[in-house]
Design an enzyme around this catalytic site. Structure first.
Site, PDB file in Angstrom:
ATOM      1  CE  LYS A  96      -0.941  -0.013   5.042  1.00 53.27           C
ATOM      2  NZ  LYS A  96      -0.318   1.225   5.444  1.00 53.27           N
ATOM      3  CG  ASP A  97       3.843   2.119   2.691  1.00 55.20           C
ATOM      4  OD1 ASP A  97       2.782   2.678   3.018  1.00 55.20           O
ATOM      5  OD2 ASP A  97       4.601   1.557   3.504  1.00 55.20           O
ATOM      6  NE  ARG A 147      -7.787   3.161   3.494  1.00 56.17           N
ATOM      7  CZ  ARG A 147      -7.945   2.427   4.593  1.00 56.17           C
ATOM      8  NH1 ARG A 147      -9.123   1.889   4.879  1.00 56.17           N
ATOM      9  NH2 ARG A 147      -6.933   2.224   5.421  1.00 56.17           N
ATOM     10  NE  ARG A 148      -6.655   2.537   8.540  1.00 62.55           N
ATOM     11  CZ  ARG A 148      -5.341   2.424   8.647  1.00 62.55           C
ATOM     12  NH1 ARG A 148      -4.623   3.422   9.145  1.00 62.55           N
ATOM     13  NH2 ARG A 148      -4.725   1.331   8.266  1.00 62.55           N
ATOM     14  NE  ARG A 165       2.662  10.171   9.864  1.00 59.75           N
ATOM     15  CZ  ARG A 165       3.742  10.694   9.320  1.00 59.75           C
ATOM     16  NH1 ARG A 165       3.784  11.969   9.031  1.00 59.75           N
ATOM     17  NH2 ARG A 165       4.808   9.950   9.052  1.00 59.75           N
ATOM     18  NE  ARG A 171       0.845   4.487  13.372  1.00 59.44           N
ATOM     19  CZ  ARG A 171       0.428   3.873  12.266  1.00 59.44           C
ATOM     20  NH1 ARG A 171      -0.780   4.105  11.798  1.00 59.44           N
ATOM     21  NH2 ARG A 171       1.213   3.031  11.628  1.00 59.44           N
ATOM     22  CB  CYS A 259      -1.877   8.875   1.065  1.00 56.07           C
ATOM     23  SG  CYS A 259      -0.599  10.121   0.870  1.00 56.07           S
TER      24      CYS A 259
END
Length: 358
Positions: A96-97, A147-148, A165, A171, A259
């Protein structure tokens, strides 16, 4: 090059070649890279590997939301520079990166079997036993993903969402040691790979929160002209995962997403049918478009039609039927076109403008 060929070569002219594997420095990245080298060692017992860890731009900038930085290759650029300079031979990424268009001379030569792609909720210890639905009014949920946040604002309007972040460890520490957040939302795959399943309070099904393109999958990037390494890592390709990720990446690429806009997917293969659901959202989740399409594919991995060096959205998947890869890519494009015809570009343009103005 097949396993036997590489293992035979290891006793000859390639015996001194150590395969240098690039990775980010975080604990999760190192764990993921270790799992890939372990799989390679199973296929090539005589091969030698050296891990080369480095810090990326995304690791350095910790006071700004990812969507605000505006750089498409936040977690990949430094690794790709090392690959270009021949300082490493392959790089392991969270798929996904990786942008849907890679720099010239690089390709994703393998996508390993996908971990579960869903998002997970991790609750502050004081809220143990609850879920997003049962958290008190105006509870703050941490996520750096547009998105979330867009989907969860729509689904759980009683909650507030705030950027958070840092790598996975950071986190979790911010959640546990302060009272700034009632919960945070993370990719379930990372927690599971770290062996921290016990921290997962809730798995978000696609009905609540569809996932990011390529989420839960690991991609191995190599130099296109390094055919020995390209052939070597192709042994790690998981056919179902590759076809799903080609469709997802084609959908994202055709929408010109990233993103900095809320784009989400859900894919599944059932009885030689690949189903792709894609959606776009406004930043607050109030406006959205979502649809599903399907195509016929084969998960067969041998035959005359198997792909050689043809790239599909940056992926060179040897031993996987070219016709199935093409069908998957067209599925993503067609679904993107369907949403575009319904106004997806307008939703994403406004989302991008609002995000830039924040």
């Amino acid at each position: 090059m097949l396993a036997n060929d590489w293992n035979s070569a290891a006793h000859g002219e390639n015996s001194s070649r150590i395969i240098r594997v690039g990775t980010r420095k975080s604990q999760l990245a190192r764990t993921q890279t270790g799992s890939v080298t372990d799989m390679l060692k199973e296929h090539y017992p005589t091969a030698q590997f050296e891990i080369v860890a480095m810090t990326t731009t995304g690791d350095k900038i910790l006071d700004t939301a990812l969507s605000k930085i505006g750089e498409k290759s936040l977690f990949t650029k430094e690794l790709e520079t090392a690959l270009e300079k021949n300082e490493v031979d392959l790089v392991v990424h969270s798929l996904k990166d990786l942008p849907t268009t890679l720099p010239p001379g690089f390709t994703i030569a393998a996508i390993c079997k996908r971990e579960i792609p869903f998002d997970a909720v991790v609750l502050h210890p004081s809220h143990a036993g609850k879920s997003l639905e049962t958290l008190p009014e105006r509870s703050v949920v941490g996520t750096s993903s547009l998105r979330r946040a867009a989907q969860l604002r729509r689904r759980f309007p009683h909650l507030e969402f705030k950027d958070i972040r840092g790598n996975l460890n950071t986190r979790l520490k911010k959640l546990d040691e302060k009272d700034d957040y009632s919960a945070i939302v993370l990719a379930a795959a990372g927690l599971r790979r770290m062996g921290w399943e016990n921290r997962i309070s809730q798995i978000l099904e696609p009905e609540d929160c569809m996932y990011a393109v390529g989420q839960g999958a690991l991609g191995v990037e190599v130099r296109v002209n390094d055919t020995a390494v390209l052939d070597m890592v192709s042994a790690l390709n998981d056919t179902g995962t590759v076809l799903r990720c080609i469709a997802e990446r084609a959908f994202m690429k055709h929408l010109e997403g990233g993103c900095s806009v809320p784009v989400a997917v859900h894919s599944v293969i059932k009885e030689n049918q690949l189903y792709l659901t894609g959606a776009v959202f406004s930043l607050d989740g109030s406006d959205s478009l979502k649809d599903t399409m399907q195509t016929s594919i084969s998960t067969q991995t041998q035959g005359e039609d198997c792909s050689d060096d043809v790239q599909h959205v940056g992926i060179t998947a040897k031993k996987i039927l070219r016709s199935s890869q093409t069908a998957a890519e067209k599925l993503g494009m067609h679904l993107a076109n369907l949403l575009i015809s319904k106004g997806a570009k307008e939703i994403l343009t406004v989302a991008r403008q609002l995000n830039d103005a924040r």
